[in-house]
Design a protein around this motif. Sequence first.
Motif, mmCIF file in Angstrom:
data_model
loop_
_atom_site.group_PDB
_atom_site.id
_atom_site.type_symbol
_atom_site.label_atom_id
_atom_site.label_comp_id
_atom_site.label_asym_id
_atom_site.label_seq_id
_atom_site.Cartn_x
_atom_site.Cartn_y
_atom_site.Cartn_z
ATOM 1 N N LEU A 1 109.142 40.603 37.358
ATOM 2 C CA LEU A 1 108.593 40.777 38.700
ATOM 3 C C LEU A 1 107.874 39.504 39.159
ATOM 4 N N GLU A 2 107.165 38.863 38.247
ATOM 5 C CA GLU A 2 106.482 37.610 38.585
ATOM 6 C C GLU A 2 107.485 36.560 39.067
ATOM 7 N N ALA A 3 108.601 36.445 38.356
ATOM 8 C CA ALA A 3 109.626 35.472 38.744
ATOM 9 C C ALA A 3 110.250 35.846 40.080
ATOM 10 N N ALA A 4 110.495 37.147 40.290
ATOM 11 C CA ALA A 4 111.106 37.593 41.542
ATOM 12 C C ALA A 4 110.182 37.339 42.730
ATOM 13 N N VAL A 5 108.888 37.619 42.547
ATOM 14 C CA VAL A 5 107.918 37.394 43.625
ATOM 15 C C VAL A 5 107.813 35.903 43.940
ATOM 16 N N ALA A 6 107.793 35.059 42.902
ATOM 17 C CA ALA A 6 107.720 33.608 43.124
ATOM 18 C C ALA A 6 108.938 33.125 43.904
ATOM 19 N N GLY A 7 110.103 33.638 43.548
ATOM 20 C CA GLY A 7 111.314 33.252 44.265
ATOM 21 C C GLY A 7 111.289 33.693 45.713
ATOM 22 N N ARG A 8 110.801 34.911 45.927
ATOM 23 C CA ARG A 8 110.729 35.420 47.299
ATOM 24 C C ARG A 8 109.733 34.619 48.133
ATOM 25 N N LEU A 9 108.621 34.226 47.516
ATOM 26 C CA LEU A 9 107.643 33.402 48.227
ATOM 27 C C LEU A 9 108.241 32.065 48.643
ATOM 28 N N GLY B 1 117.766 45.951 41.399
ATOM 29 C CA GLY B 1 118.538 46.461 40.271
ATOM 30 C C GLY B 1 118.306 45.650 39.010
ATOM 31 N N ARG B 2 118.235 44.317 39.142
ATOM 32 C CA ARG B 2 117.999 43.476 37.970
ATOM 33 C C ARG B 2 116.611 43.729 37.377
ATOM 34 N N LEU B 3 115.632 43.966 38.245
ATOM 35 C CA LEU B 3 114.280 44.245 37.761
ATOM 36 C C LEU B 3 114.230 45.586 37.025
ATOM 37 N N LEU C 1 123.899 53.755 44.606
ATOM 38 C CA LEU C 1 123.881 52.350 44.165
ATOM 39 C C LEU C 1 123.640 52.228 42.660
ATOM 40 N N GLY C 2 123.304 53.330 42.017
ATOM 41 C CA GLY C 2 123.047 53.304 40.580
ATOM 42 C C GLY C 2 121.619 52.951 40.225
ATOM 43 N N LEU C 3 120.726 52.847 41.236
ATOM 44 C CA LEU C 3 119.334 52.507 40.967
ATOM 45 C C LEU C 3 118.532 53.720 40.494
ATOM 46 N N LEU C 4 118.998 54.910 40.860
ATOM 47 C CA LEU C 4 118.260 56.137 40.561
ATOM 48 C C LEU C 4 119.212 57.112 39.858
ATOM 49 N N PRO C 5 119.322 57.021 38.547
ATOM 50 C CA PRO C 5 120.289 57.864 37.821
ATOM 51 C C PRO C 5 119.938 59.356 37.905
ATOM 52 N N LEU D 1 111.580 56.061 41.646
ATOM 53 C CA LEU D 1 111.831 55.987 43.079
ATOM 54 C C LEU D 1 110.684 55.270 43.789
ATOM 55 N N ARG D 2 109.460 55.573 43.399
ATOM 56 C CA ARG D 2 108.312 54.882 43.995
ATOM 57 C C ARG D 2 108.357 53.380 43.708
ATOM 58 N N LEU D 3 108.781 53.025 42.493
ATOM 59 C CA LEU D 3 108.899 51.605 42.152
ATOM 60 C C LEU D 3 109.976 50.939 42.993
ATOM 61 N N ILE D 4 111.095 51.630 43.176
ATOM 62 C CA ILE D 4 112.180 51.071 44.000
ATOM 63 C C ILE D 4 111.685 50.817 45.420
ATOM 64 N N ARG D 5 110.988 51.779 45.975
ATOM 65 C CA ARG D 5 110.509 51.636 47.344
ATOM 66 C C ARG D 5 109.468 50.515 47.458
ATOM 67 N N SER D 6 108.635 50.379 46.438
ATOM 68 C CA SER D 6 107.643 49.292 46.456
ATOM 69 C C SER D 6 108.332 47.938 46.430
ATOM 70 N N LEU D 7 109.349 47.814 45.577
ATOM 71 C CA LEU D 7 110.071 46.547 45.483
ATOM 72 C C LEU D 7 110.821 46.248 46.772
ATOM 73 N N ARG D 8 111.411 47.257 47.380
ATOM 74 C CA ARG D 8 112.108 47.049 48.643
ATOM 75 C C ARG D 8 111.124 46.736 49.763
ATOM 76 N N GLY D 9 109.895 47.282 49.630
ATOM 77 C CA GLY D 9 108.857 46.977 50.613
ATOM 78 C C GLY D 9 108.466 45.517 50.616
ATOM 79 N N LEU D 10 108.705 44.829 49.486
ATOM 80 C CA LEU D 10 108.479 43.382 49.411
ATOM 81 C C LEU D 10 109.666 42.599 49.964
#
Length: 311
Positions: free
Chosen positions: A83-91, A70-72, A29-33, A53-62
């Motif tokens: 990340l603050e904006a993404a979390v607010a949107g997800r909430l 990918g945008r983050l 997917l191009g997330l992990l070069p 990779l740990r960051l990707i998994r944490s974000l996907r865990g949310l």
Amino acid sequence: MSADGTWSIGELAEQAGTTVKTVRYYSELGLLPEAARSAGGHRRYGAGALDRLRLIRSLRGLDLPVAEVGRLLDREDALGEALEAAVAGRLRELGSAMARLRWREASLRLLRDCPAEERADRLRLIGALDSPPSTAPVARFLRRVLPPRLPARLVASIMDAAVPAPPDDPAPAQVLAFARLHALATDAAGAVSVCRPVANTPEGTCRPAVLYDGLAEAFALAAPDVRADRAPTGGEALDCFVAAHAAMRSTRDTPEFRRRLSRYLDEVAHPRIDRFWQLTAEAAATAEPTFGALDDWLRAALARDVAEAAR
């Protein structure tokens, strides 16, 4: 990690506590070069790949979508803000999803607990309702009821006060009230306007903006009595109510006008409007009186005032 400071795909997966399949998926997917390829054509990852990779998994865990992840990652320089904006949107998304589920749960409870002979009718009513319901049909109904050419400020204030907002966690009775309100509002039958001249007053003297400005003041004065369930009676609220109707028709508040106004208000009472106010009160489930309850109280006070004056 090899001597050149890179990871194989298996080593990276093991260090991150995940599978080779997952690492390969994020890579494709191009997330992990990749940092390089081995002589055999196998992927090699740099030292920073494990943290990424740990960051990707944490974000996907949310439960953030892959595209959002990918945008983050592309904004590593401002990751905290993004990340603050993404979390607010997800909430917000989760809040909306949970509200939909609560409405569906209340609808199911309503159907489960109602008498068997009412179930089909309630199912029909609920089936026409969104979860949560849109207030647009109710607002359109009110606009048909209100006199034309009312100032926008008056229309907006009436809508704000009169159209009940769907709660996030409704009781089954509220679901039923909203369903019945939606059915009433979308019924093809027309609704009457309250702006008609009192008998024996010249045509063309109806000024609805004057009426509604005066009614707002009268309702505010009557609200404490209605909340306290006091019997309708004369006083400042009634005087303001009658004055609003008199000013609309460019006439004065006199005993004769009060008699004609009371008779007129009885004659033009509309069952659909009364039902509308009853359902808005049930849907809102609040102790605050509706415009309909306030108007009813003031009409009853006027009728009592007229009857006492006739003795």
